[in-house]
Design a protein around this motif. Structure first.
Motif, PDB file in Angstrom:
ATOM      1  N   UNK A   1      65.573  98.068   8.791  1.00 23.35           N
ATOM      2  CA  UNK A   1      66.174  98.340   7.400  1.00 23.35           C
ATOM      3  C   UNK A   1      67.630  98.283   7.622  1.00 23.35           C
ATOM      4  N   UNK A   2      68.474  97.718   6.884  1.00 19.23           N
ATOM      5  CA  UNK A   2      69.643  97.472   6.810  1.00 19.23           C
ATOM      6  C   UNK A   2      70.299  99.036   6.146  1.00 19.23           C
ATOM      7  N   UNK A   3      69.756  99.873   5.632  1.00 21.81           N
ATOM      8  CA  UNK A   3      70.311 100.725   5.292  1.00 21.81           C
ATOM      9  C   UNK A   3      69.612 102.420   5.667  1.00 21.81           C
ATOM     10  N   UNK A   4      68.167 102.198   5.836  1.00 25.50           N
ATOM     11  CA  UNK A   4      67.595 103.557   6.309  1.00 25.50           C
ATOM     12  C   UNK A   4      66.817 103.344   7.665  1.00 25.50           C
ATOM     13  N   UNK A   5      67.030 102.915   8.716  1.00 27.21           N
ATOM     14  CA  UNK A   5      66.558 102.685   9.984  1.00 27.21           C
ATOM     15  C   UNK A   5      65.550 103.717  10.590  1.00 27.21           C
ATOM     16  N   UNK A   6      64.598 103.388  11.036  1.00 27.56           N
ATOM     17  CA  UNK A   6      63.860 104.338  11.648  1.00 27.56           C
ATOM     18  C   UNK A   6      63.342 104.408  12.971  1.00 27.56           C
ATOM     19  N   UNK A   7      63.699 103.377  13.658  1.00 30.09           N
ATOM     20  CA  UNK A   7      63.494 103.197  15.009  1.00 30.09           C
ATOM     21  C   UNK A   7      64.636 104.213  15.905  1.00 30.09           C
ATOM     22  N   UNK A   8      64.198 104.186  17.184  1.00 29.21           N
ATOM     23  CA  UNK A   8      64.955 105.253  17.991  1.00 29.21           C
ATOM     24  C   UNK A   8      66.343 104.535  17.781  1.00 29.21           C
ATOM     25  N   UNK A   9      67.437 105.587  17.721  1.00 29.52           N
ATOM     26  CA  UNK A   9      68.799 105.229  17.682  1.00 29.52           C
ATOM     27  C   UNK A   9      69.186 105.231  16.081  1.00 29.52           C
TER      28      UNK A   9
END
Length: 160
Positions: free
Chosen positions: A129-137
């Motif tokens: 996601x360019x706006x709401x990432x969910x991965x570690x970090x």
């Protein structure tokens, strides 16, 4: 050829603009859904051909759920992925991509980047996601597709 690949901007376009400015000039831009009304704005910012599909949050969009495009020698399936149950894995995507003669399938929805060529036939890509990432970090992410002098595609995952 240089193509910017992004997903899940959710009408928060500051990072979209930053990625476009960082990677310009572009020969194409792919948005894999959940732009939430920013379609025309993204097209204007990109200044190049734009390929977009509808995501699960694009409620009133007339964008297609799945789109097949040809970039160089690659046939690519574009989808957001929510109709293909990508939250549990890319199996359904791979089957549809193969059934339609694709070399690459790109999707969004999970907000987690993925680059998987383990199938051997179809490369599976998710720019996150360019706006709401969910991965570690939790860094906003996107991908870039570039072709070399032999027209071979190379992909890189970038973070803002």
């Amino acid at each position: 050829m240089k193509v910017l690949i992004m997903s899940d901007s959710h009408n928060h376009d500051t990072n979209v603009r930053e990625a476009i400015e960082k990677e310009a000039p572009l020969d194409g831009l792919i948005h894999l859904g959940d732009s939430q009304g920013s379609e025309e704005y993204i097209r204007q910012l990109a200044g190049c051909p734009v390929y977009m599909v509808a995501g699960n949050c694009d409620y009133f969009s007339s964008l297609p759920a799945v789109q097949y495009i040809q970039l160089g020698k690659y046939k690519i399936m574009l989808t957001h992925g929510h109709h293909h149950y990508v939250s549990v894995g890319p199996k359904d995507l791979l089957e549809e991509a193969k059934a339609n003669g694709c070399n690459i399938v790109m999707y969004g929805h999970t907000h987690r980047p993925l680059m998987d060529g383990s199938d051997g036939e179809v490369l599976v890509l998710n720019p996150g996601s360019i706006s709401f990432p969910r991965q570690e970090g939790k860094k906003p992410s996107y991908m870039v597709m570039e072709t070399d002098e032999r027209s071979e595609a190379h992909f890189r995952l970038n973070y803002l």
